[in-house]
Design an enzyme around this catalytic site. Sequence first.
Site, PDB file in Angstrom:
ATOM      1  N   THR A 141       0.870  -1.179   0.000  1.00  0.00           N
ATOM      2  CA  THR A 141       0.000   0.000   0.000  1.00  0.00           C
ATOM      3  C   THR A 141       0.906   1.228   0.000  1.00  0.00           C
ATOM      4  O   THR A 141       1.544   1.544   1.008  1.00  0.00           O
ATOM      5  CB  THR A 141      -0.908   0.031   1.245  1.00  0.00           C
ATOM      6  OG1 THR A 141      -1.665  -1.181   1.288  1.00  0.00           O
ATOM      7  CG2 THR A 141      -1.865   1.211   1.186  1.00  0.00           C
ATOM      8  N   LYS A 220      -7.995   1.608  -3.146  1.00  0.00           N
ATOM      9  CA  LYS A 220      -7.635   1.161  -1.786  1.00  0.00           C
ATOM     10  C   LYS A 220      -7.579   2.357  -0.823  1.00  0.00           C
ATOM     11  O   LYS A 220      -8.097   2.305   0.288  1.00  0.00           O
ATOM     12  CB  LYS A 220      -6.276   0.449  -1.861  1.00  0.00           C
ATOM     13  CG  LYS A 220      -5.547   0.264  -0.548  1.00  0.00           C
ATOM     14  CD  LYS A 220      -5.881  -1.029   0.120  1.00  0.00           C
ATOM     15  CE  LYS A 220      -5.196  -1.111   1.485  1.00  0.00           C
ATOM     16  NZ  LYS A 220      -5.617  -2.226   2.276  1.00  0.00           N
ATOM     17  N   LYS A 295      -0.759   5.266   8.536  1.00  0.00           N
ATOM     18  CA  LYS A 295      -0.010   5.303   7.280  1.00  0.00           C
ATOM     19  C   LYS A 295      -0.960   5.469   6.089  1.00  0.00           C
ATOM     20  O   LYS A 295      -0.741   6.324   5.223  1.00  0.00           O
ATOM     21  CB  LYS A 295       0.801   4.005   7.104  1.00  0.00           C
ATOM     22  CG  LYS A 295       1.651   4.022   5.858  1.00  0.00           C
ATOM     23  CD  LYS A 295       2.202   2.657   5.497  1.00  0.00           C
ATOM     24  CE  LYS A 295       1.326   1.974   4.506  1.00  0.00           C
ATOM     25  NZ  LYS A 295       1.927   0.884   3.763  1.00  0.00           N
TER      26      LYS A 295
END
Length: 346
Positions: A141, A220, A295
Amino acid sequence: MKVAVRLRRPAMQVQRRAFSVSPRRLNNYAFIGLGQMGYQMARNLQAKLPPWNTIRVFDINTAASEKLVQDMKAQQAGGAAPEVAVSAGDAAKDADTVITCLPEPNHVKSAYEDILSTYNASPKGEALPGSKSRLFIDCSTIDPTSSREVAAAVSSALPNGRGNFVDAPMSGGVVGATAGTLTFMLGAPECLLSRIEPILLRMGKRVLHCGPQGAGLSAKLANNYLLAIENIATAEAMNLGVKWGLDPKVLASVINVSTGKCWPSEVNNPVPGVVGTAPASRDYQGGFGISLMRKDLRLAMLAAKEAGAELPLSEKAAEVYRNAEAEERCKGRDFSVVYRWLGGKE
Ligand code: NAD
């Protein structure tokens, strides 16, 4: 740079299908980044590949690579032949499929610098036997811009379709990685789908094609931004109701048949005891770590800024997660621990 990601059509779900592996086709795989997710994913991939394939694994933590190869060799039935590599470049040099699963954009960039420098130095690396082009699948990611930079570096090191870099971030957590039930959000050209999907379906159960390279990460990050906000709002609403004297189970049952229903209220409820299987009911252990949520929120904010999209709630949400993580009683726990940080009754 302004990044405008347009999905040409709604994400298409690719169903599990029978694999048509041509007999004795020699496929070489590399798997780089063997942490909580990558270790399990590489294990599943290796176990489901035929024995005439190879898989070379690498992590900067040498012990992880060695343990994984031991685990792979110890398993009963078949699987690709595993080997420990000494660097990302060493793992990838003879591979036609390279999978990376690394923490942050800088780790992905440095791993690909090493990989691409190996090809530049080795004329042999330019074309594989059978001249099948190299496929690079990044499951990390990271932000879409960093991902596009790496994709451009791959295309310039391996031009004319000899190298293709795609993004396939995933959801499902460590439980899904272990069980091989991950969902992948794929950003890739249509022409590569038939090559990519069977590989991802060895590690997961669903592939959602979101559009061209970078689109998987955009999807995402948009989803995880929404989750970040919903989680805080659910913790606030539950805390509020309990302070008003409501039974938290009654309140959750009302919300979950009403318009406030969301994944944090229904599945990952932040109040201990409301959902027996939720991390809140086991002292917020396991689940989706608060540092990972921070994050993803940071990456979503960065990508939003580049696209010129306003996220008025994001600064406050980032502050909530930062302050919660700074407290020992919340650090390292599931992100629903925000309820504890708010002073919620446990
Ligand atoms: P992790 O920190 O457990 O593992 C990362 C691994 O990468 C470590 O073993 C580390 O030693 C290795 N590494 C770092 N730099 C490297 C390099 N240059 N070359 C080779 N290895 C290197 O992280 P994770 O939980 O496995 O997550 C991996 C990615 O998946 C992250 O981007 C994360 O956001 C994403 N993700 C994680 C989860 C989850 O629940 N853990 C869920 C969905 C997505």
